[in-house]
Write an enzyme that holds these catalytic residues in place. Structure first.
Site, PDB file in Angstrom:
ATOM      1  N   GLY A 224     -64.274  -7.186  -5.221  1.00 43.07           N
ATOM      2  CA  GLY A 224     -62.835  -7.195  -5.524  1.00 43.07           C
ATOM      3  C   GLY A 224     -62.392  -8.599  -5.883  1.00 43.07           C
ATOM      4  O   GLY A 224     -62.399  -9.482  -5.032  1.00 43.07           O
TER       5      GLY A 224
ATOM      6  N   ASN B 172     -58.548  -3.199  -4.136  1.00 44.52           N
ATOM      7  CA  ASN B 172     -57.151  -2.799  -4.111  1.00 44.52           C
ATOM      8  C   ASN B 172     -56.959  -1.516  -3.291  1.00 44.52           C
ATOM      9  O   ASN B 172     -57.763  -0.600  -3.392  1.00 44.52           O
ATOM     10  CB  ASN B 172     -56.726  -2.560  -5.575  1.00 44.52           C
ATOM     11  CG  ASN B 172     -55.246  -2.702  -5.749  1.00 44.52           C
ATOM     12  OD1 ASN B 172     -54.555  -3.166  -4.838  1.00 44.52           O
ATOM     13  ND2 ASN B 172     -54.751  -2.292  -6.893  1.00 44.52           N
TER      14      ASN B 172
ATOM     15  N   CYS C  54     -47.181  -6.400  -0.391  1.00 46.56           N
ATOM     16  CA  CYS C  54     -47.554  -6.199   1.019  1.00 46.56           C
ATOM     17  C   CYS C  54     -46.468  -5.624   1.918  1.00 46.56           C
ATOM     18  O   CYS C  54     -46.735  -4.708   2.688  1.00 46.56           O
ATOM     19  CB  CYS C  54     -48.038  -7.524   1.594  1.00 46.56           C
ATOM     20  SG  CYS C  54     -49.526  -8.073   0.778  1.00 46.56           S
TER      21      CYS C  54
HETATM   22  C1  UDX Z   1     -46.721 -11.614   2.665  1.00 45.92           C
HETATM   23  C2  UDX Z   1     -47.062 -12.278   3.999  1.00 45.92           C
HETATM   24  O1  UDX Z   1     -46.224 -13.428   4.174  1.00 45.92           O
HETATM   25  C3  UDX Z   1     -48.537 -12.657   4.036  1.00 45.92           C
HETATM   26  O2  UDX Z   1     -48.868 -13.179   5.309  1.00 45.92           O
HETATM   27  C4  UDX Z   1     -49.380 -11.420   3.764  1.00 45.92           C
HETATM   28  O3  UDX Z   1     -50.755 -11.743   3.734  1.00 45.92           O
HETATM   29  C5  UDX Z   1     -48.983 -10.790   2.450  1.00 45.92           C
HETATM   30  O4  UDX Z   1     -47.581 -10.488   2.468  1.00 45.92           O
HETATM   31  P1  UDX Z   1     -46.263 -12.425   0.178  1.00 45.92           P
HETATM   32  O5  UDX Z   1     -45.894 -11.003  -0.090  1.00 45.92           O
HETATM   33  O6  UDX Z   1     -47.172 -13.122  -0.760  1.00 45.92           O
HETATM   34  O7  UDX Z   1     -46.909 -12.578   1.630  1.00 45.92           O
HETATM   35  O8  UDX Z   1     -44.888 -13.287   0.193  1.00 45.92           O
HETATM   36  P2  UDX Z   1     -43.851 -13.787   1.297  1.00 45.92           P
HETATM   37  O9  UDX Z   1     -43.685 -15.242   1.148  1.00 45.92           O
HETATM   38  O10 UDX Z   1     -44.132 -13.277   2.637  1.00 45.92           O
HETATM   39  O11 UDX Z   1     -42.494 -13.111   0.767  1.00 45.92           O
HETATM   40  C6  UDX Z   1     -42.334 -11.707   0.706  1.00 45.92           C
HETATM   41  C7  UDX Z   1     -40.965 -11.371   0.127  1.00 45.92           C
HETATM   42  O12 UDX Z   1     -39.938 -11.730   1.042  1.00 45.92           O
HETATM   43  C8  UDX Z   1     -40.653 -12.109  -1.168  1.00 45.92           C
HETATM   44  O13 UDX Z   1     -39.986 -11.218  -2.048  1.00 45.92           O
HETATM   45  C9  UDX Z   1     -39.722 -13.211  -0.741  1.00 45.92           C
HETATM   46  O14 UDX Z   1     -38.864 -13.658  -1.761  1.00 45.92           O
HETATM   47  C10 UDX Z   1     -38.968 -12.526   0.383  1.00 45.92           C
HETATM   48  N1  UDX Z   1     -38.391 -13.462   1.362  1.00 45.92           N
HETATM   49  C11 UDX Z   1     -39.198 -14.248   2.104  1.00 45.92           C
HETATM   50  C12 UDX Z   1     -37.029 -13.504   1.510  1.00 45.92           C
HETATM   51  O15 UDX Z   1     -36.292 -12.794   0.831  1.00 45.92           O
HETATM   52  N2  UDX Z   1     -36.509 -14.363   2.431  1.00 45.92           N
HETATM   53  C13 UDX Z   1     -37.276 -15.173   3.202  1.00 45.92           C
HETATM   54  O16 UDX Z   1     -36.728 -15.912   4.029  1.00 45.92           O
HETATM   55  C14 UDX Z   1     -38.668 -15.123   3.026  1.00 45.92           C
END
Ligand code: UDX
Length: 478
Positions: free
Chosen positions: A16, A96, A287
């Site tokens: 992957g 995936n 996620c």
């Molecule tokens: C997340 C987890 O953080 C990570 O540990 C896991 O492995 C995968 O999922 P990711 O989806 O890449 O990571 O992004 P992340 O930074 O967590 O943000 C997720 C969403 O929440 C984004 O749309 C971001 O904009 C939003 N967010 C994040 C907010 O709206 N407010 C915040 O304070 C933080």
């Protein structure tokens, strides 16, 4: 430098070559020069992109330099899956696992959420078992529902050649897109789960790899079930914080309070902390939705309805937030026939990934109300934006510039922010890219008609300054 036990692992492979497999393998190869790391995938185009550091299939700050250094030294990308399986002592499964169809989102008590499509994981397990002529450690890295490692173990055992044994570990990945290199290089923790009876030996081998760069006290071992649930629970807890602050942002708008001030005040309490308290359009990405849906599905399956309701509400709150913002635009200006500049499309800043981006929903609501959109995102390819906003399959004419008409609606993708803003009646900020703060807003205003509006869905711009310039500013949570 941490102490490394006797090096028994010399060849590993990762099945992957996606957002997890690619960066994880790169970091392992960088930190473990004596281990050959081969990343394999059935997608030849993707593998060829990984073999061209200037055109990597994902955008991740700092990754290109690592790939350039390690490529064809101890890091290889290949479509020859069987060869990589055969020569490896330890195999990561990082394929995936897309969510299955999402079920109802009302609160009727019927089954909600969604399981994940595990067909790629199970195919991998069968293939590993059929190809392997020696015993191996199989490490589940894809995000999977609880119990998957157990099922993978069953399949491996069923199809294994005689005398070949497999030990299965669960090693969920916690990297965030946009900061993957930093997260992998300095993880808060590495979780290694295993079935109790097979625990120690396989765990020690995987620990051996991580100990090359991760302090031993950050490597946590536990049971397979706990490891799998820790992954879902971590994302659910983070998403819950975002939904909590977003729910309060709605209250701020009614009360006249400012969500940034409230978040700062609450986050200053060391027991609460400031992370994941940024009010936004709602969370996106691959996620949070998937893991929450999976958790709700699991709770419903176990007839834990109040628990399912509790986590389901985090998803409902997220939908409410996005649609609330779109409605706020529609109730402030008449968008029919107007051109609206949309800044950002990625699900968050720092990535070119637009999976589950709240931007799609806002854009679609504007289009449905008759707006014409000019969209700019620094990293999301134009054809992705167009295909997500239109029903028609669209060919991109250039790397970051394309145009399509959808009935009376119109979407154009621009290659610069000012180009998107020029002549637009309003600007809508959809992703918190830091470069939007540095736009020459004075110049932008001159190209816009009178009563130009800015709708700041990420509460990220300097509103006082923009108002002084003459913009009408509407911000999330204010
Ligand atoms: C997340 C987890 O953080 C990570 O540990 C896991 O492995 C995968 O999922 P990711 O989806 O890449 O990571 O992004 P992340 O930074 O967590 O943000 C997720 C969403 O929440 C984004 O749309 C971001 O904009 C939003 N967010 C994040 C907010 O709206 N407010 C915040 O304070 C933080």
């Amino acid at each position: 430098m941490p102490q490394i036990p006797s090096p028994q692992i010399t060849h590993i492979c990762c099945i992957g070559a996606g957002y997890v497999g690619g960066p994880t393998s790169a970091i392992i190869s960088q930190n473990c020069p004596s281990i050959k790391v081969t990343v394999v995938d059935t997608d030849a185009k993707r593998i060829s992109a990984w073999n061209s550091p200037a055109a990597l299939p994902i955008y991740e700050p700092g990754l290109e330099a690592i790939i350039r250094n390690q490529l064809n030294i101890n890091l290889f990308f290949s479509t020859d899956i069987d060869k990589a399986i055969a020569e490896s002592q330890l195999i990561f499964i990082a394929v995936n696992t897309p969510p299955l169809e999402i079920i109802d989102t009302d609160c009727s008590g019927r089954r909600r959420g969604a399981g994940a499509d595990l067909s790629a994981v199970m195919e991998c397990a069968q293939r590993i078992a059929r190809v392997s002529t020696s015993s191996k450690i199989i490490v589940e890295k894809s995000t999977v529902p609880c119990g998957t490692s157990h099922e993978v173990g069953d399949i491996l055992q069923k199809y294994a050649r005689s005398g070949v044994q497999f030990q299965v570990l669960s090693n969920p990945e916690f990297l965030s897109e946009g900061t993957a290199v930093r997260d992998l290089q300095h993880p808060d923790r590495v979780i290694i789960g295993s079935a109790l009876q097979t625990a120690s030996e396989a765990q020690e081998h995987l620990k051996y790899i991580y100990k090359h760069w991760v302090p031993a006290d950050r490597i946590i071992t536990m049971s397979q079930w706990s490891a799998e649930l820790t992954k879902l629970a971590s994302n659910a807890l983070l998403a819950q914080r975002v939904s909590s602050i977003n729910s309060l942002s709605a209250l701020c708008e009614s009360l006249g309070a400012d969500i940034k001030e409230v978040a700062r005040g609450c986050g200053a309490d060391s027991r609460i902390g400031g992370d994941f308290l940024r009010a936004s359009l709602g969370f996106g990405g691959s996620c949070f939705h998937k893991d929450l849906s999976s958790l709700v599905w699991l709770c419903d399956s176990l007839r834990l309805t109040p628990v399912a309701d509790y986590w389901h509400q985090v998803l409902l709150m997220n939908e409410f937030q996005t649609s609330r913002f779109a409605q706020r635009i529609l109730s402030t200006i008449n968008v029919r026939g107007a051109r609206i500049a949309c800044l950002g499309f990625a699900f968050k800043e720092g990535t070119g990934d637009a999976r589950n981006t709240p931007a799609t929903r806002v854009c679609r609501e504007l289009l449905t109300a008759g707006a014409r959109l000019s969209v700019y995102d620094p990293k999301v390819p134009a054809d992705h934006i167009l295909s997500m906003l239109t029903e028609e399959a669209v060919e991109s004419t250039a790397a970051n510039s394309a145009r399509v008409d959808v009935g009376y609606n119109c979407v154009s993708v621009c290659s610069r922010a000012l180009e998107a803003i020029e002549g637009a009646q309003a600007v809508v900020v959809l992703t918190a890219w830091p470069e939007f703060r540095c736009i020459n807003w004075e110049q932008a205003l001159q190209t816009m008609p009178a009563l130009a509006h800015i709708f700041d869905g990420q509460a990220m711009l300097d509103h006082e300054y923009l108002q002084k310039l003459g913009f009408q500013v509407v911000s999330m949570g204010k």
